[in-house]
Design an enzyme around this catalytic site. Structure first.
Site, PDB file in Angstrom:
ATOM      1  N   GLU A   3      -0.527  -9.552  -2.119  1.00  0.00           N
ATOM      2  CA  GLU A   3       0.774  -8.941  -2.423  1.00  0.00           C
ATOM      3  C   GLU A   3       0.728  -8.233  -3.792  1.00  0.00           C
ATOM      4  O   GLU A   3       1.275  -7.139  -3.952  1.00  0.00           O
ATOM      5  CB  GLU A   3       1.864 -10.025  -2.380  1.00  0.00           C
ATOM      6  CG  GLU A   3       3.255  -9.581  -2.787  1.00  0.00           C
ATOM      7  CD  GLU A   3       3.842  -8.439  -1.952  1.00  0.00           C
ATOM      8  OE1 GLU A   3       3.271  -8.084  -0.915  1.00  0.00           O
ATOM      9  OE2 GLU A   3       4.863  -7.887  -2.375  1.00  0.00           O
ATOM     10  N   TRP A   9      12.215  11.728   5.695  1.00  0.00           N
ATOM     11  CA  TRP A   9      10.849  11.271   5.458  1.00  0.00           C
ATOM     12  C   TRP A   9      10.037  11.887   6.584  1.00  0.00           C
ATOM     13  O   TRP A   9      10.175  11.506   7.738  1.00  0.00           O
ATOM     14  CB  TRP A   9      10.793   9.741   5.502  1.00  0.00           C
ATOM     15  CG  TRP A   9       9.450   9.189   5.127  1.00  0.00           C
ATOM     16  CD1 TRP A   9       8.988   8.932   3.876  1.00  0.00           C
ATOM     17  CD2 TRP A   9       8.393   8.814   6.022  1.00  0.00           C
ATOM     18  NE1 TRP A   9       7.708   8.437   3.931  1.00  0.00           N
ATOM     19  CE2 TRP A   9       7.314   8.351   5.230  1.00  0.00           C
ATOM     20  CE3 TRP A   9       8.238   8.843   7.409  1.00  0.00           C
ATOM     21  CZ2 TRP A   9       6.122   7.917   5.772  1.00  0.00           C
ATOM     22  CZ3 TRP A   9       7.035   8.407   7.963  1.00  0.00           C
ATOM     23  CH2 TRP A   9       5.998   7.939   7.135  1.00  0.00           C
ATOM     24  N   HIS A  59     -19.982 -12.513  -1.065  1.00  0.00           N
ATOM     25  CA  HIS A  59     -20.345 -11.960   0.249  1.00  0.00           C
ATOM     26  C   HIS A  59     -20.208 -10.440   0.277  1.00  0.00           C
ATOM     27  O   HIS A  59     -20.187  -9.848   1.349  1.00  0.00           O
ATOM     28  CB  HIS A  59     -19.494 -12.606   1.345  1.00  0.00           C
ATOM     29  CG  HIS A  59     -19.696 -14.083   1.418  1.00  0.00           C
ATOM     30  ND1 HIS A  59     -20.843 -14.645   1.918  1.00  0.00           N
ATOM     31  CD2 HIS A  59     -18.929 -15.114   0.989  1.00  0.00           C
ATOM     32  CE1 HIS A  59     -20.770 -15.966   1.813  1.00  0.00           C
ATOM     33  NE2 HIS A  59     -19.614 -16.281   1.247  1.00  0.00           N
ATOM     34  N   ASN A 104      16.866  10.441  13.223  1.00  0.00           N
ATOM     35  CA  ASN A 104      15.945   9.484  12.630  1.00  0.00           C
ATOM     36  C   ASN A 104      15.089   8.946  13.770  1.00  0.00           C
ATOM     37  O   ASN A 104      15.639   8.529  14.784  1.00  0.00           O
ATOM     38  CB  ASN A 104      16.781   8.362  11.975  1.00  0.00           C
ATOM     39  CG  ASN A 104      15.936   7.380  11.220  1.00  0.00           C
ATOM     40  OD1 ASN A 104      14.734   7.548  11.107  1.00  0.00           O
ATOM     41  ND2 ASN A 104      16.569   6.349  10.701  1.00  0.00           N
ATOM     42  N   GLY A 105      13.774   8.963  13.642  1.00  0.00           N
ATOM     43  CA  GLY A 105      12.911   8.463  14.724  1.00  0.00           C
ATOM     44  C   GLY A 105      11.947   9.542  15.168  1.00  0.00           C
ATOM     45  O   GLY A 105      11.739  10.529  14.457  1.00  0.00           O
ATOM     46  N   LYS A 149      11.593   3.242   2.497  1.00  0.00           N
ATOM     47  CA  LYS A 149      12.028   1.887   2.833  1.00  0.00           C
ATOM     48  C   LYS A 149      12.385   1.845   4.308  1.00  0.00           C
ATOM     49  O   LYS A 149      12.926   2.808   4.831  1.00  0.00           O
ATOM     50  CB  LYS A 149      13.272   1.587   1.985  1.00  0.00           C
ATOM     51  CG  LYS A 149      13.641   0.137   1.914  1.00  0.00           C
ATOM     52  CD  LYS A 149      12.970  -0.514   0.747  1.00  0.00           C
ATOM     53  CE  LYS A 149      13.365  -1.960   0.623  1.00  0.00           C
ATOM     54  NZ  LYS A 149      12.368  -2.684  -0.166  1.00  0.00           N
ATOM     55  N   CYS A 188      14.247   7.951   6.842  1.00  0.00           N
ATOM     56  CA  CYS A 188      15.273   8.969   6.986  1.00  0.00           C
ATOM     57  C   CYS A 188      16.633   8.296   6.901  1.00  0.00           C
ATOM     58  O   CYS A 188      16.803   7.154   7.304  1.00  0.00           O
ATOM     59  CB  CYS A 188      15.199   9.745   8.299  1.00  0.00           C
ATOM     60  SG  CYS A 188      13.672  10.618   8.560  1.00  0.00           S
ATOM     61  N   ARG A 243      15.452   5.560   1.723  1.00  0.00           N
ATOM     62  CA  ARG A 243      14.926   5.574   3.091  1.00  0.00           C
ATOM     63  C   ARG A 243      14.081   6.799   3.385  1.00  0.00           C
ATOM     64  O   ARG A 243      13.481   6.908   4.452  1.00  0.00           O
ATOM     65  CB  ARG A 243      16.093   5.577   4.061  1.00  0.00           C
ATOM     66  CG  ARG A 243      16.973   4.399   3.893  1.00  0.00           C
ATOM     67  CD  ARG A 243      16.948   3.646   5.134  1.00  0.00           C
ATOM     68  NE  ARG A 243      17.435   2.321   4.949  1.00  0.00           N
ATOM     69  CZ  ARG A 243      17.544   1.477   5.928  1.00  0.00           C
ATOM     70  NH1 ARG A 243      17.180   1.829   7.124  1.00  0.00           N
ATOM     71  NH2 ARG A 243      17.975   0.280   5.711  1.00  0.00           N
ATOM     72  N   GLU A 295       1.020   0.579  -4.379  1.00  0.00           N
ATOM     73  CA  GLU A 295       2.232   1.304  -3.973  1.00  0.00           C
ATOM     74  C   GLU A 295       2.856   2.113  -5.098  1.00  0.00           C
ATOM     75  O   GLU A 295       3.274   3.236  -4.897  1.00  0.00           O
ATOM     76  CB  GLU A 295       3.306   0.288  -3.559  1.00  0.00           C
ATOM     77  CG  GLU A 295       3.293  -0.126  -2.140  1.00  0.00           C
ATOM     78  CD  GLU A 295       4.413  -1.115  -1.890  1.00  0.00           C
ATOM     79  OE1 GLU A 295       5.270  -0.802  -1.079  1.00  0.00           O
ATOM     80  OE2 GLU A 295       4.450  -2.210  -2.515  1.00  0.00           O
ATOM     81  N   LYS A 344       1.447  -4.258  -4.379  1.00  0.00           N
ATOM     82  CA  LYS A 344       2.436  -3.732  -5.335  1.00  0.00           C
ATOM     83  C   LYS A 344       1.790  -2.707  -6.247  1.00  0.00           C
ATOM     84  O   LYS A 344       2.354  -1.653  -6.504  1.00  0.00           O
ATOM     85  CB  LYS A 344       3.037  -4.850  -6.214  1.00  0.00           C
ATOM     86  CG  LYS A 344       4.003  -5.802  -5.562  1.00  0.00           C
ATOM     87  CD  LYS A 344       5.354  -5.230  -5.239  1.00  0.00           C
ATOM     88  CE  LYS A 344       5.422  -4.650  -3.859  1.00  0.00           C
ATOM     89  NZ  LYS A 344       5.622  -5.468  -2.735  1.00  0.00           N
TER      90      LYS A 344
HETATM   91  C1  F6R Z   1       5.938  -3.190   0.442  1.00  0.00           C
HETATM   92  C2  F6R Z   1       6.940  -3.035   1.474  1.00  0.00           C
HETATM   93  C3  F6R Z   1       6.507  -2.895   2.876  1.00  0.00           C
HETATM   94  C4  F6R Z   1       7.421  -3.727   3.793  1.00  0.00           C
HETATM   95  C5  F6R Z   1       7.059  -3.479   5.259  1.00  0.00           C
HETATM   96  C6  F6R Z   1       7.876  -4.343   6.188  1.00  0.00           C
HETATM   97  O1  F6R Z   1       6.492  -3.297  -0.814  1.00  0.00           O
HETATM   98  O2  F6R Z   1       8.119  -3.004   1.191  1.00  0.00           O
HETATM   99  O3  F6R Z   1       5.183  -3.259   3.035  1.00  0.00           O
HETATM  100  O4  F6R Z   1       7.275  -5.072   3.468  1.00  0.00           O
HETATM  101  O5  F6R Z   1       7.284  -2.133   5.560  1.00  0.00           O
HETATM  102  O6  F6R Z   1       9.236  -4.112   6.041  1.00  0.00           O
HETATM  103  P1  F6R Z   1      10.311  -5.163   6.505  1.00  0.00           P
HETATM  104  O7  F6R Z   1      10.162  -6.374   5.680  1.00  0.00           O
HETATM  105  O8  F6R Z   1      11.634  -4.461   6.296  1.00  0.00           O
HETATM  106  O9  F6R Z   1      10.040  -5.426   7.965  1.00  0.00           O
END
Ligand code: F6R
Length: 610
Positions: free
Chosen positions: A483, A75, A506, A100-101, A605, A2, A27, A490, A487
């Site tokens: 990772e 969000w 396994h 937000n929260g 984000k 948010c 966000r 996502e 990606k």
């Molecule tokens: C994946 C991604 C998330 C963040 C996670 C932690 O691409 O961006 O998995 O890595 O939410 O976020 P931070 O690094 O801001 O604590």
């Protein structure tokens, strides 16, 4: 998650609020809204589901005016994605709130408020804030006093901004758990959940602390701590680039951020390392004395940052001879754990505001860790302020929801931490030299690696119609495989799993057929022969493989295997180098599939709620 923006000014603030929302859209992007106090003493509220652009279009239909206003991009947590659930929320057309929260006790608050005669028009927890403040205004003329009384009733996390129709001169804001920053202007002041929103109008910021409540007018800012005492908070001049929200000609922020990696890694190394090794005090004054006493490292993080920590564990144990554990923050914070003697707690976070990581840091302080260090990308963020030591990655603003440049700068920081801790733990001279040289070469190697883009675009074509995929790596490439899988899922929504390739037989080998592409990361290291055996196991079962390999690793393309050569690189930086082709692969697959690369569905984000 948010985004919040608010402004009190002489001029019309609509454009400021909308520009702020656009800059915060990463966000949260399921709905957006704005509320403006108009000259005739009413509140003009416009809300729309979908992206901020839908709100901009709606406002374009009318001449929206107001010199005090609040805005929000959502969000969803409580209540579906509907216009009725979009913020701002009202109480009796008098109080307007953005939040937000999560207000965790909203059910019981809601029951009480309904009994007091309030009607709810949304399914959100936020609406309880509006009605609670409205109720408190029955006992006081002061919005500030009403908010101070109300926050005592809220359990959970909030960054909230409240506006009162009867007093257009001010906004009152409260922070507990979710960040808020006040922007100071000339004869006008602002509030936002992130400084990014306000960079077009100011560079002077006050970061509110936990429990702060503040009253903001055009000419004044009065802040009160959790005990109600008036407090002064430091004014910080921001060095964040104003145009960080610009795509610089790239089609997506993610692609721009992938291509920024050589530069931001160079920035992260600058004035921290040279041919002789680490420069003094790069982890802060006194850090070296603490490092001399550290016997164990506990790393805590979430998501991509967790993968950086997993890689670091290999490095810290292999090169720095120091024992290391790594755990996901949301697990660590809710289980009983044993603290090793002389343990250093290391948190990693792009945003510095991830709710679980922050809670884990706070818990660790109670548990008696010797000291805490955060590796973080956002100056002034909660993790930076609350940790004993902070090492800033200099990735610049990361707007794409899928983390890319933050990850590679985190890994760069961890190699420097490996040197710093290794110094006190008999790091082998040749390892130390190898890491120093590899780090100095890293920006150039990253440039070279990005040049292989074309091959990856073609490869992506073969992937786009698949529903599942398997990523394999060994040693410090196992977290890189994880990772890569993260990606891909996502942004392309293709199911992807990662395995340490020794685990294949396994269980996961049962999944192999021609519909399950297998992606292998294969640098030329001491585990190469073992990895080759794993590749043969896949081949024998009819699997189709895509192998990212050093040209000296002697893999050759054939009917069942496509080999993409990655530039040769020194061992310590190989995980950083092999990250890039996997990022590009995900990007191009998502492009072909036509997904929303920068704002993938259901994500946002900076996860500031649990
Ligand atoms: C994946 C991604 C998330 C963040 C996670 C932690 O691409 O961006 O998995 O890595 O939410 O976020 P931070 O690094 O801001 O604590």
């Amino acid at each position: 998650m948010c985004g919040i923006v608010g402004a009190v000014a002489e001029r019309n603030v609509v454009e400021i609020l909308l520009e702020g929302l656009k800059r915060l859209e990463y966000r949260g992007y399921d709905s957006a809204g704005v509320a403006l106090l108009t000259g005739d003493g009413t509140i003009n509220r416009v809300r729309r589901t979908g992206k901020v652009q839908a709100l901009v279009d709606a406002l374009g239909q009318q001449e929206a005016l107001g010199s005090t206003g609040i805005a929000h991009t959502r969000w969803a947590t409580h209540g579906g994605v509907t216009e009725a659930n979009a913020h701002p929320h009202f109480s009796n057309e008098r109080v307007a709130v953005v939040h937000n929260g999560i207000i965790e006790n909203y059910q019981s608050l809601r029951e009480n408020l309904v009994n007091q005669g309030y009607t709810f028009t949304s399914d959100t927890d936020t609406e309880t804030i509006a009605h609670t403040v409205n109720e408190a205004l029955k006992n006081t003329d002061s919005l500030l006093a009403a908010v101070q009384a109300s926050v005592k009733q809220f359990h959970g996390a909030y960054g909230t901004v409240i506006m009162d129709r009867t007093d257009p001169s001010k906004l009152v804001v409260a922070r507990s758990g979710s960040p808020l920053v006040i922007g100071l202007g000339l004869g006008e002041n602002f509030i936002a959940s992130d400084q990014m929103a306000l960079l077009p109008v100011t560079r002077r910021f006050i970061f509110l602390e936990e429990g702060d409540v503040a009253e903001i007018t055009r000419r004044s800012v009065a802040i009160f701590d959790k005990n109600g005492n008036a407090v002064e908070r430091e004014i910080i001049e921001s060095s964040v680039e104003h145009d960080a929200g610009d795509k610089a000609g790239y089609r997506h922020y993610m692609l721009k951020e992938i291509h920024e990696q050589p530069v931001v890694v160079r920035n992260t190394l600058q004035q921290r390392i040279d041919e002789t090794g680490l420069l003094p005090d790069i982890f802060g004054k006194g850090a070296d004395d603490i490092f001399a006493r550290v016997k164990h490292v506990q790393i805590i993080a979430c998501g991509t940052s967790y993968h950086a920590g997993m890689t670091a564990r290999y490095w810290l144990e292999q090169y720095a001879n120091i024992s290391c554990n790594i755990e996901i923050a949301s697990e660590f914070r809710y289980r009983k754990s044993v603290v090793h003697p002389d343990s250093l707690l290391v948190t990693i976070s792009q945003s510095g505001e991830t709710a679980d990581t922050l809670a884990a840091l706070r818990l660790a302080k109670e548990l008696g860790y010797m000291a805490s260090l955060t590796i973080c990308n956002v100056p002034g963020s909660s993790l930076v302020r609350e940790s004993d030591m902070a090492f800033m990655t200099r990735a610049g603003a990361e707007i794409g929801v899928a983390s890319t440049k933050a990850f590679t700068t985190q890994l760069t920081a961890f190699l420097m931490l490996t040197l710093a801790l290794g110094k006190h733990n008999n790091i082998a001279g040749e390892d130390q030299q190898a890491i120093i040289q590899a780090l100095l070469n890293l920006p150039a190697k990253l440039e070279e690696t990005l040049a292989i883009t074309q091959g990856i675009e073609d490869l992506a074509e073969e992937f786009a119609d698949k529903n599942h995929s398997l990523f394999l790596g060994r040693g410090d490439q196992y977290p890189i495989a994880m990772e890569g899988a993260l990606k891909l899922k996502e942004i392309s929504y293709i199911h992807a799993e990662a395995y340490a390739s020794g685990e294949l037989k396994h269980g996961p080998l049962a999944l192999i057929d021609e519909e399950m592409p297998v992606i292998v990361v294969a640098p030329n290291n001491e585990l190469l022969e073992k990895l080759k055996s794993n590749v043969e196991e896949v081949r024998a079962r009819g699997g189709i493989m895509y192998v990212f390999a050093d040209k000296d690793a002697a893999f050759a393309s054939d009917d069942t295997m496509r080999v993409i050569n990655v530039p040769h690189c020194d061992g310590p930086i190989a995980p950083i180098i092999y990250t890039l082709p996997l990022q590009l692969l995900s990007y191009y697959v998502a492009l072909i599939k036509g997904t929303d690369v920068d704002q993938p569905r259901n994500l946002a984000k900076s996860v500031t709620v649990e």
